[in-house]
Design an enzyme around this catalytic site. Structure first.
Site, PDB file in Angstrom:
ATOM      1  N   ARG A   6      21.808  23.985 -75.700  1.00 38.81           N
ATOM      2  CA  ARG A   6      21.009  23.051 -75.221  1.00 38.81           C
ATOM      3  C   ARG A   6      19.895  23.435 -74.413  1.00 38.81           C
ATOM      4  O   ARG A   6      18.871  22.909 -74.271  1.00 38.81           O
ATOM      5  CB  ARG A   6      21.922  21.727 -74.660  1.00 38.81           C
ATOM      6  N   GLU A  54      17.415  24.822 -76.483  1.00 38.56           N
ATOM      7  CA  GLU A  54      16.551  24.090 -77.401  1.00 38.56           C
ATOM      8  C   GLU A  54      15.463  23.372 -76.674  1.00 38.56           C
ATOM      9  O   GLU A  54      14.569  23.140 -76.795  1.00 38.56           O
ATOM     10  CB  GLU A  54      17.697  22.959 -78.040  1.00 38.56           C
ATOM     11  N   SER A  96       7.471  34.403 -63.255  1.00 37.82           N
ATOM     12  CA  SER A  96       8.222  35.625 -63.258  1.00 37.82           C
ATOM     13  C   SER A  96       9.678  35.431 -63.515  1.00 37.82           C
ATOM     14  O   SER A  96      10.302  34.197 -62.801  1.00 37.82           O
ATOM     15  CB  SER A  96       8.299  36.402 -62.033  1.00 37.82           C
TER      16      SER A  96
END
Lengths: 146, 146, 146, 146, 146, 146, 146, 146, 146, 146
Positions: free
Chosen positions: B87, B90, B113
């Site tokens: 998740r 995604e 960064s």
């Protein structure tokens, strides 16, 4: 009008109007990450949001319709190459198991939803160098036991 | 002692002591995500932090040395399969281009960064279901022009 | 005008003018590797640099705008096939762990930035065969501990 | 004794003696990157170099023999995950086409050898943050026409 | 004119003239494998070779210029599917470690150059079935020790 | 005894006896590439060849049996990483389409067999640098039309 | 005319004429699998076969020429997704080691040629459900020992 | 006893008894391909078949039990590297679309089952070289329309 | 008319008519999943079904013909990226071994057919949140023993 | 005790007791798919469920603890090879876009949860061949708009 054409139409209008994503988001009363993601074909707007956006950018009904149509979401390479997106990926992969361990200890077995989910990008000024602060805010979903 | 053995020794001691990651982090005065990531071989501690952790968990010097040794970082599959980590992946991939567009508009050309970087996991109670809030906080690095 | 069209326009103008990359770089007062990388859509110029380049090559404003727009960086195959680029990749992979070990011993735990980064290509004449000398010069970034 | 066992024996002895790679390299009169790469099974030493190294680290003849045996070179994942090595890879891929274009303009059609090749890692102090400077120095090899 | 267009133009002219690759090679005084590889965008010709080829095939200056421009070499799938090329790949992979062992015993540590390299394809008549004889002839390059 | 164990036993005996692959090949009256490939589990010997090899190296019957057993041939990564084998792969891929075009013009539609196939590695002394000459010699197999 | 255009022309003519592949094969006096494979750019016809096919389908000389030109054979994804072709792939992979063991016991070390090869597809009526019977018929090729 | 151990036990006993797969198949009254596939963990036997096989090879009950247990079928690399199995794969991929076209014309829309499936390997003597004939015999399954 | 054009024509007509997939399915007397899959080029209709669909949507004969022609089924990426389809994939992979174990205990060794197969999608209202109920209904196919 | 050891212990005890998964599930009062998935390390039990399972199978506390510990879920190959699981994968991929289209029309933009999810496997007797009926039952999750 498919979603690629929709995105291209929005980007062209946005550049002509000289509007930033944050201005467009403000014009429709929604957040910047979500508004941008709809324009990139990664989320769908409700009718009023789509109409407001098309008015702001002087776009026609076909764009408004496309903005309300659920897209097939696709991001190309499974490992991103653009350095900015790669850093997000790297942080996700380096810290993923740590985040998982902490979520399980705080919440039990389950996941953070990527659907009932909100995301913000903020700029925090800092004399040693300004900082990007990204907030991922998702509902905890416990695993069903049946 | 390599980093896999170090992690295994820490996990065993942690379970025996019945300590949560947040308690261990508090004992050494550092944040939970960072402390956990060191124990998973994804970051290095300074000597005093490593010693404090080994005292907390009653581990010997070999663990403290390994905690201070830069690891070869490796996360296995380039696309994670565990649902919790997927998740995160995604959300990174779906919203990556939107986050990139917003950072460029707010900061100019550069990246966030993943090295001068901090990360937090919080639980926010909500009557509709508690929420996981993850904060990614990294220094903005502008591209050098030379 | 997207970045592919921008690159094509620059290459055509460059061939017509018969200019080398080093001459173009000199004309805008910047280094050859960086100047070339901007033209290949891998970096962004400031307004004055983009204008100088477009004057040198007699290109219009659309190219100058594209040169200032952050691109989505993408290099195709994750393992390069062109022999010249493959040799760079091979040297990176063969010597990567050695370079990592030496940087950690000289600097501590951290990385060489690829953002605050400069790169040079030089020709060193040698009676046994001229040599290519490539210099990679990046800021050391220590890992944040938080 | 295969090359994995050789590397493990060297690392153990190195840690016990408390020697840095640069000290080992100096002891055998060779450069640090090359010396380290031999110890990681990525290059072969001549007999006198292997003997000097084994004397320095008090290792036996089997290590010296392995150091002289051509290894099967292998670096695992084709895209590196360790952040330090990934930055080298990213710089190679982002700037590869630019380096290629410049080499062809300076030298003609050919490549930089990764075999007749030397590499150095230096630390350059800088008040804005110390810099890592990596030098890749390879013979130019023109393509044969036959 | 890019290299794909160059190849297409040469193939069309070659078919119209009814010339074999060996005839074209002979016309420019070079070997068949090298001549063909230039036409497929895998090598560059000198000016006089490119001109001779364009005269032979009645092609214009744009083709001659493309033949002299270093191409980005690319072969598509990393494992070839065409049965003829797959057999070459299979033989390379099956016998690669044996060839490596023999070269190291005959020459020491180093490689066969694929740049200072010549290649021939011959037909050897045989009553049991004609044979294809391919000769790969590359300079031995010893690894630099520095 | 499986083929990995067989190869290990042969390599150990070979090192103890101080024999080169060419000497072993000569002892059994076969060619060096083929003999080496059998020892690496990539071909099978006839009984008398296997016995001769085991006598030469003072190995027992289990090795001789394994040498006569058809192996499951496997070469690991589909793209080789060792620089020597990679150069063979690169030459195969760069020149594959040219070799294919020439074979079709010389022989018609068909392939070079990798089964009815012989391979030689030779050293050709040259004042500009010795050369590796590899000969691939396979029967032409025309496609059946049925 | 390339092979994709050739296939398209044949399919269009075939549909217009309402001919089945078996009828086309019969018209040129060859087998159905081979005839179809030529039309899909996977084999080459002799001149008389190509002419007969073009007469049957009323196609012009360009198609006949393309049918005689050796194609670059390519099948896309290395694992087929179409269910019918996947079942052939699955059976090949499930039973491949068994077929290999039986061929080695019946014939010795070698392979079944895919070049000197014939293939048939038959329908066998069966009250429990008709059966597809595919026959693969290839010459046994023993490994050369040299 | 898992399926790998089962296969190893059967192969050891088979070699000791000096039996061919065809002899084992005959002993249990089943076909060679199917019998071999069960021993390789790719199919399951009924109790009486498993018992007969274990009697033939003097193996104990644990092997008989494993032979009756449905395995997780797995074939490793998705593209086979062993030349014999690769040729089967290549023929499947080259002729797959042709076989598909012919099956659809003969049977309608559907597939050949790889479950209600039989397979045979035969040796056909031929003065020009013996031939391997493989028969794939599967039930045609029409697609359900619902 | 190929299947991509067919799908595009159907989607355009469907949007113009303002019909849902369930309405189209009802109009031709078939189920929604199957009807939709035919329109996406994943199944074939019988003539009467294709005609009924074309009448409903006022499409011409070319669409009806394409709907009856067996397509080459292809789904792109082997791991789906769209979140809705990924969840189906994830559930298949997480629970696949459990489903396999249960089917073998209930039915014996065999599989669930994906050809003699029906599928339904239902909405079940629930005060805690409506539920999607997907039914996969396939014939059990026992493995043939021969 | 890690999850692999936990699964092995459960399978051994299950075989010794001669219990089916459905019997074990019934003994702890939960469904078969969920119970099996916990034993395969794909879900976590509550304490009372874990204790009941360990009593049923006479397993000790270490197994009960492992059953309550959130696992790192991992399924190996991204495309399954076992034919039973492949059929589930194939049906998911073939019908995925159709299921997606129907869910969007029935529910709006969102997904079916794989976390708040239940799954059942049933046997439906049928004179034409028994059928496997799999039910996937997940909560519909609408995309958040923010």
């Amino acid at each position: 009008m498919n979603h690629e054409m929709m995105t291209a139409a929005i980007l062209t209008a946005k550049n002509e109007k000289g509007l930033a994503w944050e201005q467009i988001a403000e014009a429709i009363g929604m957040s910047p990450v979500w508004t941008t993601s709809c324009c990139f074909g990664m989320n769908t707007m409700l009718e009023e949001q789509a109409k407001a956006l098309c008015e702001t950018l002087a776009l026609d009904q076909a764009v408004a319709t496309a903005l309300q149509t659920p897209p097939s979401k696709h991001w190309g390479d499974s490992v991103p190459q653009d350095p900015l997106i790669y850093r997000l990926y790297e942080a996700t992969m380096i810290y993923g198991p740590s985040v998982k361990a902490l979520i399980h200890e705080k919440f039990g077995d389950g996941i953070m939803s990527a659907i009932d989910y909100k995301m913000y990008v903020d700029k925090v000024e800092d004399p040693k160098g300004d900082r990007v602060v990204i907030t991922m805010d998702g509902k905890f979903l416990p695993y069903k036991r049946w």
